[in-house]
Motif scaffolding. Structure first.
Motif, PDB file in Angstrom:
ATOM      1  N   SER A  54       0.846  -1.206   0.000  1.00  0.00           N
ATOM      2  CA  SER A  54       0.000   0.000   0.000  1.00  0.00           C
ATOM      3  C   SER A  54       0.875   1.246   0.000  1.00  0.00           C
ATOM      4  CB  SER A  54      -0.920   0.008   1.224  1.00  0.00           C
ATOM      5  OG  SER A  54      -1.821  -1.073   1.173  1.00  0.00           O
ATOM      6  N   ARG A  55       1.974   1.208   0.757  1.00  0.00           N
ATOM      7  CA  ARG A  55       2.896   2.341   0.762  1.00  0.00           C
ATOM      8  C   ARG A  55       3.610   2.461  -0.586  1.00  0.00           C
ATOM      9  NH1 ARG A  55       4.359   0.199   5.855  1.00  0.00           N
ATOM     10  NH2 ARG A  55       6.503  -0.251   5.198  1.00  0.00           N
ATOM     11  N   ALA A  56       3.878   1.304  -1.205  1.00  0.00           N
ATOM     12  CA  ALA A  56       4.528   1.342  -2.522  1.00  0.00           C
ATOM     13  C   ALA A  56       3.623   1.994  -3.554  1.00  0.00           C
ATOM     14  CB  ALA A  56       4.902  -0.077  -2.960  1.00  0.00           C
ATOM     15  N   ILE A  57       2.341   1.647  -3.519  1.00  0.00           N
ATOM     16  CA  ILE A  57       1.382   2.250  -4.452  1.00  0.00           C
ATOM     17  C   ILE A  57       1.293   3.749  -4.213  1.00  0.00           C
ATOM     18  CG2 ILE A  57      -1.073   2.357  -5.047  1.00  0.00           C
ATOM     19  CD1 ILE A  57      -1.192  -0.676  -4.537  1.00  0.00           C
ATOM     20  N   GLU A  58       1.289   4.138  -2.951  1.00  0.00           N
ATOM     21  CA  GLU A  58       1.237   5.571  -2.620  1.00  0.00           C
ATOM     22  C   GLU A  58       2.504   6.274  -3.079  1.00  0.00           C
ATOM     23  OE1 GLU A  58       0.821   8.424   1.361  1.00  0.00           O
ATOM     24  OE2 GLU A  58       0.565   6.249   1.513  1.00  0.00           O
ATOM     25  N   ALA A  59       3.658   5.637  -2.879  1.00  0.00           N
ATOM     26  CA  ALA A  59       4.930   6.244  -3.282  1.00  0.00           C
ATOM     27  C   ALA A  59       5.012   6.414  -4.789  1.00  0.00           C
ATOM     28  CB  ALA A  59       6.095   5.382  -2.793  1.00  0.00           C
ATOM     29  N   ALA A  60       4.495   5.436  -5.529  1.00  0.00           N
ATOM     30  CA  ALA A  60       4.585   5.477  -6.995  1.00  0.00           C
ATOM     31  C   ALA A  60       3.758   6.613  -7.579  1.00  0.00           C
ATOM     32  CB  ALA A  60       4.141   4.145  -7.584  1.00  0.00           C
ATOM     33  N   GLY A  61       2.635   6.959  -6.907  1.00  0.00           N
ATOM     34  CA  GLY A  61       1.775   8.009  -7.435  1.00  0.00           C
ATOM     35  C   GLY A  61       0.978   7.545  -8.635  1.00  0.00           C
ATOM     36  N   ALA A  62       0.370   8.510  -9.322  1.00  0.00           N
ATOM     37  CA  ALA A  62      -0.534   8.157 -10.415  1.00  0.00           C
ATOM     38  C   ALA A  62       0.107   8.312 -11.791  1.00  0.00           C
ATOM     39  CB  ALA A  62      -1.798   9.020 -10.339  1.00  0.00           C
TER      40      ALA A  62
ATOM     41  N   GLU B 244       7.026   6.841 -18.264  1.00  0.00           N
ATOM     42  CA  GLU B 244       7.564   5.744 -19.064  1.00  0.00           C
ATOM     43  C   GLU B 244       7.077   4.385 -18.568  1.00  0.00           C
ATOM     44  OE1 GLU B 244      11.970   4.130 -20.364  1.00  0.00           O
ATOM     45  OE2 GLU B 244      11.736   6.175 -19.618  1.00  0.00           O
ATOM     46  N   LEU B 245       6.914   4.227 -17.251  1.00  0.00           N
ATOM     47  CA  LEU B 245       6.450   2.962 -16.678  1.00  0.00           C
ATOM     48  C   LEU B 245       4.947   3.033 -16.440  1.00  0.00           C
ATOM     49  CD1 LEU B 245       9.266   2.011 -14.158  1.00  0.00           C
ATOM     50  CD2 LEU B 245       8.959   1.302 -16.515  1.00  0.00           C
ATOM     51  N   TYR B 246       4.211   3.224 -17.530  1.00  0.00           N
ATOM     52  CA  TYR B 246       2.762   3.368 -17.438  1.00  0.00           C
ATOM     53  C   TYR B 246       2.105   2.094 -16.914  1.00  0.00           C
ATOM     54  CZ  TYR B 246       3.293   0.736 -21.698  1.00  0.00           C
ATOM     55  OH  TYR B 246       3.662  -0.232 -22.594  1.00  0.00           O
ATOM     56  N   PHE B 247       2.813   0.946 -16.963  1.00  0.00           N
ATOM     57  CA  PHE B 247       2.264  -0.331 -16.503  1.00  0.00           C
ATOM     58  C   PHE B 247       2.553  -0.576 -15.022  1.00  0.00           C
ATOM     59  CE2 PHE B 247       6.453  -0.880 -18.402  1.00  0.00           C
ATOM     60  CZ  PHE B 247       7.168  -1.431 -17.351  1.00  0.00           C
ATOM     61  N   LEU B 248       3.117   0.409 -14.322  1.00  0.00           N
ATOM     62  CA  LEU B 248       3.534   0.190 -12.943  1.00  0.00           C
ATOM     63  C   LEU B 248       2.359  -0.151 -12.033  1.00  0.00           C
ATOM     64  CD1 LEU B 248       5.724   0.166 -10.812  1.00  0.00           C
ATOM     65  CD2 LEU B 248       5.517   2.640 -10.610  1.00  0.00           C
ATOM     66  N   THR B 249       1.212   0.496 -12.244  1.00  0.00           N
ATOM     67  CA  THR B 249       0.051   0.210 -11.407  1.00  0.00           C
ATOM     68  C   THR B 249      -0.327  -1.259 -11.482  1.00  0.00           C
ATOM     69  OG1 THR B 249      -0.812   2.457 -11.618  1.00  0.00           O
ATOM     70  CG2 THR B 249      -2.388   0.750 -11.010  1.00  0.00           C
ATOM     71  N   ASP B 250      -0.296  -1.819 -12.691  1.00  0.00           N
ATOM     72  CA  ASP B 250      -0.648  -3.228 -12.858  1.00  0.00           C
ATOM     73  C   ASP B 250       0.322  -4.127 -12.079  1.00  0.00           C
ATOM     74  OD1 ASP B 250      -2.501  -2.283 -14.919  1.00  0.00           O
ATOM     75  OD2 ASP B 250      -0.680  -1.952 -16.050  1.00  0.00           O
ATOM     76  N   PHE B 251       1.611  -3.798 -12.166  1.00  0.00           N
ATOM     77  CA  PHE B 251       2.625  -4.563 -11.438  1.00  0.00           C
ATOM     78  C   PHE B 251       2.373  -4.493  -9.931  1.00  0.00           C
ATOM     79  CE2 PHE B 251       6.621  -4.116  -9.053  1.00  0.00           C
ATOM     80  CZ  PHE B 251       7.180  -5.369  -9.245  1.00  0.00           C
ATOM     81  N   LEU B 252       2.087  -3.296  -9.439  1.00  0.00           N
ATOM     82  CA  LEU B 252       1.878  -3.124  -8.001  1.00  0.00           C
ATOM     83  C   LEU B 252       0.612  -3.828  -7.531  1.00  0.00           C
ATOM     84  CD1 LEU B 252       2.821   0.661  -7.695  1.00  0.00           C
ATOM     85  CD2 LEU B 252       4.235  -1.304  -7.079  1.00  0.00           C
TER      86      LEU B 252
ATOM     87  N   PHE C 118      -8.982  -2.043  -9.616  1.00  0.00           N
ATOM     88  CA  PHE C 118      -8.112  -2.036 -10.797  1.00  0.00           C
ATOM     89  C   PHE C 118      -8.926  -2.139 -12.072  1.00  0.00           C
ATOM     90  CE2 PHE C 118      -5.927  -4.658 -13.991  1.00  0.00           C
ATOM     91  CZ  PHE C 118      -4.918  -3.779 -14.344  1.00  0.00           C
ATOM     92  N   VAL C 119      -9.898  -3.069 -12.085  1.00  0.00           N
ATOM     93  CA  VAL C 119     -10.746  -3.248 -13.267  1.00  0.00           C
ATOM     94  C   VAL C 119     -11.519  -1.979 -13.560  1.00  0.00           C
ATOM     95  CG1 VAL C 119     -12.781  -4.454 -14.136  1.00  0.00           C
ATOM     96  CG2 VAL C 119     -10.933  -5.750 -13.087  1.00  0.00           C
ATOM     97  N   ALA C 120     -12.061  -1.350 -12.508  1.00  0.00           N
ATOM     98  CA  ALA C 120     -12.869  -0.143 -12.704  1.00  0.00           C
ATOM     99  C   ALA C 120     -12.052   0.990 -13.307  1.00  0.00           C
ATOM    100  CB  ALA C 120     -13.469   0.297 -11.364  1.00  0.00           C
ATOM    101  N   ALA C 121     -10.755   1.035 -12.983  1.00  0.00           N
ATOM    102  CA  ALA C 121      -9.921   2.140 -13.464  1.00  0.00           C
ATOM    103  C   ALA C 121      -9.135   1.795 -14.719  1.00  0.00           C
ATOM    104  CB  ALA C 121      -8.934   2.549 -12.354  1.00  0.00           C
ATOM    105  N   SER C 122      -9.241   0.566 -15.211  1.00  0.00           N
ATOM    106  CA  SER C 122      -8.337   0.116 -16.264  1.00  0.00           C
ATOM    107  C   SER C 122      -8.758   0.512 -17.666  1.00  0.00           C
ATOM    108  CB  SER C 122      -8.176  -1.406 -16.190  1.00  0.00           C
ATOM    109  OG  SER C 122      -7.453  -1.755 -15.049  1.00  0.00           O
ATOM    110  N   GLY C 123     -10.055   0.408 -17.958  1.00  0.00           N
ATOM    111  CA  GLY C 123     -10.505   0.708 -19.308  1.00  0.00           C
ATOM    112  C   GLY C 123      -9.850  -0.195 -20.331  1.00  0.00           C
ATOM    113  N   PRO C 124      -9.247   0.384 -21.385  1.00  0.00           N
ATOM    114  CA  PRO C 124      -8.712  -0.436 -22.469  1.00  0.00           C
ATOM    115  C   PRO C 124      -7.552  -1.329 -22.064  1.00  0.00           C
ATOM    116  CG  PRO C 124      -8.094   1.881 -22.746  1.00  0.00           C
ATOM    117  CD  PRO C 124      -9.112   1.830 -21.660  1.00  0.00           C
ATOM    118  N   SER C 125      -6.851  -1.016 -20.953  1.00  0.00           N
ATOM    119  CA  SER C 125      -5.721  -1.857 -20.570  1.00  0.00           C
ATOM    120  C   SER C 125      -6.165  -3.228 -20.098  1.00  0.00           C
ATOM    121  CB  SER C 125      -4.888  -1.185 -19.470  1.00  0.00           C
ATOM    122  OG  SER C 125      -5.559  -1.216 -18.230  1.00  0.00           O
TER     123      SER C 125
END
Length: 908
Positions: free
Chosen positions: A560-568, A572-580, A604-611
């Motif tokens: 949870s802290r990692a997701i917060e640290a990464a931000g939105a 370049e690492l647009y796939f980071l949210t999926d990894f986290l 994640f599904v609600a925010a993913s859209g085309p990804s």
């Protein structure tokens, strides 16, 4: 009660238009049929916006009534709205001209015509009125009188706006008409419709994407579905329907729908609609200045365009899928003409990211020049939105040599989106370390490292090759002494981030400086980590260490802290949210926090859209692993098999091997040997590019599956070795997973080691497994019952059944047959709750029920357990009428006569 039998004729035949409309509207159908059969209602009104399925629901009602009525069709017409009795012309053709406006004469003539039809069939009359909103008041009055007098019943469809004529509406006010307002389909209704239409397993993201694209509008949904099937976007692979690429919203069927809408519009309205499609989001006053206020107002009233920002008057299409279709219908010359007419009235170019993307896309489509920096910004944005074709087009048009390197990195990103890692590597390798500025030097370097990791290269190898970047920075610093310090500092920071990233991707927490990394990550020390990305990756490594150590809840908190640290904004690492999200879900699943895992995946599904097309396979794999851990092996096999088909196409998180291993274990659990052999071959052929923890877990699942199939005598010893792979490291989390598999294989000797580990483990899943181990140690029936209850609370149905079985054996040894029967009954209840019994019969049972929709399977399962229709309705929060309808359809599909024959089919 009318039987909704899918074999009863055209309206119920699979794949026909009425069947599609019925799905999700079954309650409306049953209610309408009952109202027309009963004596308290004289009319049924069906209202809804365009495309909501009014006409098809009406057709389905008429088909269900079948030979009970004499249907008489009457169609409203916009051209006859102001002509008294205009739509009744075919019925009053013999009426003298001088009497054509006399209500009494019209009524008498109409009734004579209707009576003639009624005498011929000897069945009650049903006047079926479509497009009733276009009826003139006089005709509406005649129809209302016929219904109120009991001479005929009405089945009426009308648009929600302008709605029913006043005389018909009066019948509803008086309580003698039933009204159904059709709303957009919900996601579950869309899923049910797709299952009924496609007749096979449908990957969940198919329903999610189609529902989002159509807005729940059945007409658009059907158009998108047909086009996707016709152009190969939606394919069936190994029994699973899935998307092979992003949805095409300008196929032939949808184009026909949009073209018919345009034919109903004035030239000014068509111009306004085209301008909004080409420029959205666009200011209302801008469109009104070109096409006129009246045209824009009419389109808003008709719900073809909408105001999305009242403050700025921003306009968009009501249905986003209309956009591509409309743009595809406009010729390049006309598009350029419209663009010029709009640009003349614009004060500035679009400032929003979405506006920029549409502006650049429009310019490319009509051949207009676009400035290089705009092209690059649009390419980056398009790739992040998974509009890969547009991203490549925009990037390829960049001419400035200083920007071309960044443009090529965007093209590589689109290849990464499609899991074409070799192509992405070749593009990035050509430019790696060759920039003559800090942005140019670092462009694409993080993506390059991610691609190398995806291709299976070890972190040490990747970082060794990455030293090219360090040497290039030193050369650039020599050439630019004034910027030397900044160049060296930025490159060192990038290399540190790359190292943290590749270690995190590989799950190599032991290779990182884990002793001080968490502290550095928490304090944000100036020396390390130097940026939020490095901080996020270091926290991921700490979470991996905790996970291997059995601290799943602590790992989840760190993630949870990692997701917060990464931000939105990950650039370049647009796939980071999926990894986290994948790492967070792994921690939640290990600890047995099912609700936490579901919340993560749902958000994640609600925010993913085309990804979802690129990354959705991982979501479904996580759901399948949850089901397997809970003991629901048959359901897990279905879910994991579907996830595998998605991962065959694109697997950015390298989850295929783990998913295949878990699916193999599920297939072995239900005795589906042929399926298990195929899944084992999938696992063995897959690259082992997994994080360390998941790699170990996959190996355990394969050993467990082989043991279940009876061909692995050394399974217990192998599992225990996999649980402690490194003698120099304590890995109680891995041991828990290994010993849990051992217990399920009947190895009670694993219990003492679990008790040694118990105090260091976190979460309801470890607690329940250890409770069962403790009960084994005492072999006290009361302890077994307590362990069973703990397992039930943790939703571990297999362990609950094992504990109840042990209690039954203990009671039998003590001669307490009453408590033995009670424990056996509870054991059976847990196995039923898991919806899984070991053996080939269970697999065959699952296949026989595969022809049912998901909702039908749920209802049949509850009926088999002995619940009444009313109890099933309460359990699923639906009406009793809905339960009855689903059961009738299930009987017909399964070729059984009733509820009493279901146990033979269900295998329960």
């Amino acid at each position: 009660m009318i039987c909704l039998d899918s074999s009863r004729g055209p309206a119920g035949s699979p794949g026909t238009a009425p069947t599609r409309a019925l799905t999700g509207r079954s309650e409306d159908l049953l209610s309408a049929v009952e109202a027309l059969q009963g004596g308290s209602h004289v009319a049924v009104f069906v209202l809804g916006d365009s495309g909501m399925g009014k006409s098809r629901l009406i057709e389905a009602v008429v088909a269900e009534l079948g030979g009970e009525v004499t249907p008489v069709p009457i169609h409203g017409s916009a051209s006859l709205t102001k002509v008294p009795y205009g739509v009744l012309g075919p019925f009053i053709v013999g009426l003298p001209v001088q009497e054509a406006t006399s209500q009494l004469a019209v009524l008498r003539t109409l009734w004579a015509h209707l009576e003639e039809q009624k005498r011929a069939t000897q069945k009650p009359l049903l006047l079926v009125v479509d497009d009733a909103h276009d009826l003139d008041e006089a005709t509406a009055g005649i129809l209302a009188e016929l219904a109120a007098a009991g001479w005929a019943k009405l089945l009426v469809g009308a648009a929600a706006r302008p709605g029913l004529p006043e005389p018909l509406l009066q019948l509803w006010f008086e309580g003698i008409a039933e009204r159904h307002d059709l709303r957009p389909l919900t996601l579950p209704q869309t899923t049910e419709m797709l299952e009924g239409e496609l007749g096979s397993q449908v990957l969940p993201n198919v329903a999610e994407i189609l529902w989002e694209a159509s807005g729940g509008n059945p007409m658009l949904l059907n158009g998108l579905l047909d086009d996707a099937k016709n152009d190969g976007t939606l394919l069936r692979r190994n029994g699973v329907w899935l998307f092979t690429r992003h949805l095409n919203s300008h196929g032939e069927r949808l184009t026909d729908v949009v073209r018919r809408q345009l034919l109903l519009r004035s030239p000014e309205e068509r111009q306004a609609l085209n301008l909004v499609a080409l420029a959205e989001p666009v200011a209302r006053d801008l469109i009104e200045s070109v096409a006129g206020e009246e045209a824009v107002g009419s389109l808003i009233d008709s719900e073809l365009i909408r105001v999305t920002d009242r403050a700025t008057g921003e306009l968009r299409l009501w249905h986003t899928v209309y956009g591509d279709t409309l743009r595809n219908l406009i010729s390049p010359a006309r598009s350029l003409q419209l663009r010029q007419s709009l640009l003349r009235k614009m004060d500035s170019e679009p400032t929003s990211a979405e506006g920029l993307l549409r502006h650049v896309s429009w310019s490319i489509e009509c051949g207009a020049e676009v400035e290089d920096r705009q092209l690059l910004r649009a390419a980056v944005l398009a790739s992040r939105l998974y509009e890969d074709e547009l991203a490549r087009k925009a990037a390829a048009l960049v001419k400035d040599p200083e920007l071309q390197m960044a443009a090529r990195a965007v093209i590589a990103r689109t290849r990464y989106n499609a899991s074409d890692y070799l192509a992405a590597r070749d593009i990035l390798d050509a430019d790696f370390g060759k920039g003559d500025s800090i942005p140019g030097l670092l462009a694409g370097s993080l993506l390059w490292a991610a691609v190398m990791s995806a291709l299976g290269h070890a972190p040490t190898e990747i970082m060794k090759r990455a030293q090219v970047l360090q040497r290039a920075a030193e050369r650039l610093a020599e050439a630019r002494p004034d910027d030397a310090e900044a160049i060296i500092r930025a490159t060192k920071e990038r290399l540190a981030t790359m190292e943290a990233m590749v270690l995190a991707l590989a799950g190599e927490y032991a290779a990182a400086a884990t002793a001080d990394a968490p502290a550095a990550a928490e304090t944000g020390a100036a020396t390390r980590p130097a940026n939020t990305l490095e901080k996020a990756f270091l926290l991921c490594l700490e979470a991996d260490r905790l996970l291997a150590g059995g601290k799943g809840l602590s790992a989840l908190a760190v993630m949870s802290r990692a997701i917060e640290a990464a931000g939105a904004d990950h650039d370049e690492l647009y796939f980071l949210t999926d990894f986290l999200v994948v790492r967070s879900a792994a921690a939640a699943i290990h600890s047995g926090d099912w609700q936490g895992a579901e919340t993560l995946l749902t958000s994640f599904v609600a925010a993913s859209g085309p990804s979802l097309i690129s990354f959705g396979g991982g979501v479904h794999a996580a759901h399948g692993i949850i089901l397997l851990y809970q003991g629901k092996a048959a359901q897990a096999l279905n879910t994991l098999s579907a996830a595998l088909e998605a991962l065959r196409l694109t697997d950015p998180q390298q989850l295929f091997a783990l998913t295949a291993a878990m699916a193999f274990a599920a297939a072995a659990e239900v005795g589906a040997q042929a399926k298990a052999e195929l899944l084992l071959a999938d696992f063995e052929a897959a690259p082992a590019a997994l994080p360390r923890y998941m790699r170990s877990l996959a190996a355990m699942a394969v050993v467990y599956g082989k043991a279940r199939l009876g061909n692995y005598p050394g399974a217990i010893a192998e599992l225990k070795r996999l649980g402690h792979p490194d003698p120099d490291m304590d890995t109680p989390g891995l041991e828990l997973d290994a010993l849990a598999f051992c217990l399920e294989l009947g190895d009670t000797d694993s219990a003492p080691r679990l008790l040694e580990l118990r105090d260091g483990l976190e979460g309801p899943r470890p607690a329940a497994i250890c409770a069962y181990a403790a009960a084994i140690s005492t072999d006290n029936p009361a302890d077994h019952l307590e362990a069973a209850k703990t397992s039930e609370a943790a939703e571990l149905w297999t362990f609950a059944a094992l504990a109840y079985d042990a209690a039954a054996h203990a009671y039998r040894a003590a001669g307490d047959t009453l408590r033995e029967r009670m424990a056996n009954s509870q054991r059976k209840r847990c196995l039923d709750r898991a919806d899984d019994l070991p053996g080939e019969d269970a697999a065959k049972s699952d296949d026989s029920l595969g022809i049912l929709t998901r909702r039908e399977r749920d209802i049949v399962a509850l009926a088999v357990r002995g619940l009444t229709d009313r109890q099933i309705a309460a359990e699923l929060q639906v009406s009793v009428r809905t339960v009855e309808g689903h059961l009738y359809r299930s009987y017909a599909k399964l070729n059984v006569k009733g509820r009493e024959e279901l146990p033979g089919i269900g295998g329960r």
